[in-house]
Scaffold this motif. Structure first.
Motif, mmCIF file in Angstrom:
data_model
loop_
_atom_site.group_PDB
_atom_site.id
_atom_site.type_symbol
_atom_site.label_atom_id
_atom_site.label_comp_id
_atom_site.label_asym_id
_atom_site.label_seq_id
_atom_site.Cartn_x
_atom_site.Cartn_y
_atom_site.Cartn_z
ATOM 1 N N UNK A 28 0.826 -1.208 0.000
ATOM 2 C CA UNK A 28 0.000 0.000 0.000
ATOM 3 C C UNK A 28 0.864 1.265 0.000
ATOM 4 N N UNK A 29 2.141 1.120 -0.347
ATOM 5 C CA UNK A 29 3.048 2.259 -0.328
ATOM 6 C C UNK A 29 3.010 3.067 -1.625
ATOM 7 N N UNK A 30 2.594 2.442 -2.729
ATOM 8 C CA UNK A 30 2.665 3.114 -4.030
ATOM 9 C C UNK A 30 1.304 3.129 -4.702
ATOM 10 N N UNK A 31 1.033 4.216 -5.422
ATOM 11 C CA UNK A 31 -0.207 4.335 -6.175
ATOM 12 C C UNK A 31 -0.081 3.733 -7.563
ATOM 13 N N UNK A 32 1.143 3.634 -8.058
ATOM 14 C CA UNK A 32 1.397 3.066 -9.383
ATOM 15 C C UNK A 32 2.766 2.383 -9.351
ATOM 16 N N UNK A 33 2.831 1.206 -9.962
ATOM 17 C CA UNK A 33 4.109 0.486 -10.034
ATOM 18 C C UNK A 33 4.356 0.086 -11.482
ATOM 19 N N UNK A 34 5.573 0.321 -11.933
ATOM 20 C CA UNK A 34 6.015 -0.121 -13.255
ATOM 21 C C UNK A 34 6.922 -1.326 -13.042
ATOM 22 N N UNK A 35 6.624 -2.415 -13.698
ATOM 23 C CA UNK A 35 7.420 -3.636 -13.601
ATOM 24 C C UNK A 35 8.154 -3.839 -14.923
ATOM 25 N N UNK A 36 9.464 -4.026 -14.876
ATOM 26 C CA UNK A 36 10.276 -4.270 -16.059
ATOM 27 C C UNK A 36 10.944 -5.636 -15.900
ATOM 28 N N UNK A 37 10.694 -6.538 -16.844
ATOM 29 C CA UNK A 37 11.242 -7.885 -16.785
ATOM 30 C C UNK A 37 12.236 -8.079 -17.923
ATOM 31 N N UNK A 38 13.406 -8.593 -17.583
ATOM 32 C CA UNK A 38 14.484 -8.834 -18.543
ATOM 33 C C UNK A 38 14.772 -10.331 -18.598
ATOM 34 N N UNK A 39 15.232 -10.807 -19.757
ATOM 35 C CA UNK A 39 15.647 -12.201 -19.867
ATOM 36 C C UNK A 39 17.162 -12.275 -19.751
ATOM 37 N N UNK A 40 17.639 -13.436 -19.321
ATOM 38 C CA UNK A 40 19.077 -13.638 -19.181
ATOM 39 C C UNK A 40 19.755 -13.597 -20.543
ATOM 40 N N UNK A 41 20.989 -13.142 -20.554
ATOM 41 C CA UNK A 41 21.792 -13.142 -21.779
ATOM 42 C C UNK A 41 23.256 -13.067 -21.367
ATOM 43 N N UNK A 42 24.140 -13.027 -22.348
ATOM 44 C CA UNK A 42 25.562 -12.922 -22.062
ATOM 45 C C UNK A 42 25.935 -11.611 -21.401
ATOM 46 N N UNK A 43 25.217 -10.545 -21.729
ATOM 47 C CA UNK A 43 25.489 -9.247 -21.104
ATOM 48 C C UNK A 43 24.683 -9.041 -19.834
ATOM 49 N N UNK A 44 23.751 -9.948 -19.563
ATOM 50 C CA UNK A 44 22.910 -9.826 -18.379
ATOM 51 C C UNK A 44 22.633 -11.225 -17.810
ATOM 52 N N UNK A 45 23.666 -11.869 -17.259
ATOM 53 C CA UNK A 45 23.466 -13.212 -16.707
ATOM 54 C C UNK A 45 22.724 -13.150 -15.370
ATOM 55 N N UNK A 46 22.377 -14.300 -14.840
ATOM 56 C CA UNK A 46 21.630 -14.384 -13.577
ATOM 57 C C UNK A 46 22.336 -13.613 -12.472
ATOM 58 N N UNK A 47 23.663 -13.613 -12.451
ATOM 59 C CA UNK A 47 24.420 -12.931 -11.399
ATOM 60 C C UNK A 47 24.752 -11.491 -11.779
ATOM 61 N N UNK A 48 24.038 -10.931 -12.769
ATOM 62 C CA UNK A 48 24.268 -9.562 -13.246
ATOM 63 C C UNK A 48 24.292 -8.585 -12.081
ATOM 64 N N UNK A 49 25.194 -7.623 -12.161
ATOM 65 C CA UNK A 49 25.221 -6.552 -11.164
ATOM 66 C C UNK A 49 25.365 -5.227 -11.890
ATOM 67 N N UNK A 50 24.996 -4.189 -11.243
ATOM 68 C CA UNK A 50 25.049 -2.859 -11.855
ATOM 69 C C UNK A 50 26.226 -2.077 -11.284
ATOM 70 N N UNK A 51 27.308 -2.784 -10.981
ATOM 71 C CA UNK A 51 28.455 -2.141 -10.343
ATOM 72 C C UNK A 51 29.597 -1.899 -11.315
#
Length: 184
Positions: A114-137
């Motif tokens: 009940x904290x947000x009035x609107x939520x945007x959900x973005x779903x990505x699939x795994x790839x070589x540039x975005x593996x399961x252990x992907x980090x944004x560091x």
């Protein structure tokens, strides 16, 4: 005449002998660039573990919450909006079935908070540039560069799904309820 043929063969062999190292050099450089840009997961030597609290099991799908939530508050009406980012582990479903499952997950998530009035959900699939252990560091490309891996996006508020984008289909469409959920 025999000497001319031998001379031409020797010259041809010299040209080929000098071309092979040059081709190998540029071939290796090209391969390293391909690995660096398209498959950094193959050369990554860092931590490949995913925190257990980030892994979400919903039905037959497994998601990873990337913990990159972006929260905004409208200064005029006080409405709060949140953007959430997820990685879908090894998609076993068709895109249509995955769309149904993820829309149900989004509704369940929205209804449980009940904290947000609107939520945007973005779903990505795994790839070589975005593996399961992907980090944004810094080691892997950021979300903007990985936008080709985005497969489904939902915008949900109290009235239902107000925006929906599906890879390959494109465009936003308005829907009130996900498939399989009855209004009553």
């Amino acid at each position: 005449m025999n000497k001319i043929k031998i001379f031409l063969i020797v010259m041809l062999l010299l040209v080929v002998a000098t071309m092979i190292p040059i081709m190998l050099f540029y071939g290796v450089i090209g391969f390293e660039l391909y690995i660096g840009f398209e498959r950094p997961d193959l050369t990554y030597k860092g931590d490949k573990t995913v925190p257990e609290e980030d892994v979400i099991h919903y039905g037959k799908i497994t998601l990873r919450d990337l913990r990159l939530d972006h929260i905004e508050t409208n200064k005029y009406n006080g409405e709060r909006k949140c953007c959430k980012y997820f990685l879908v582990k090894g998609r076993q479903f068709s895109l249509k079935k995955l769309d149904e499952q993820l829309s149900k997950y989004c509704f369940d998530y929205f209804d449980s908070q009940n904290a947000y009035d609107e939520i945007h959900f973005h779903f990505y699939e795994e790839s070589g540039t975005m593996p399961w252990f992907w980090n944004n560091e810094g080691y892997f490309p950021d979300l903007e560069y990985n936008s080709d891996n985005e497969i489904i996006t939902y915008r949900i508020n109290k009235g239902g799904i107000i925006g929906h984008w599906l890879k390959g289909v494109g465009g936003y469409s308005n829907r009130n309820l996900p498939n399989g959920i009855d209004e009553t």
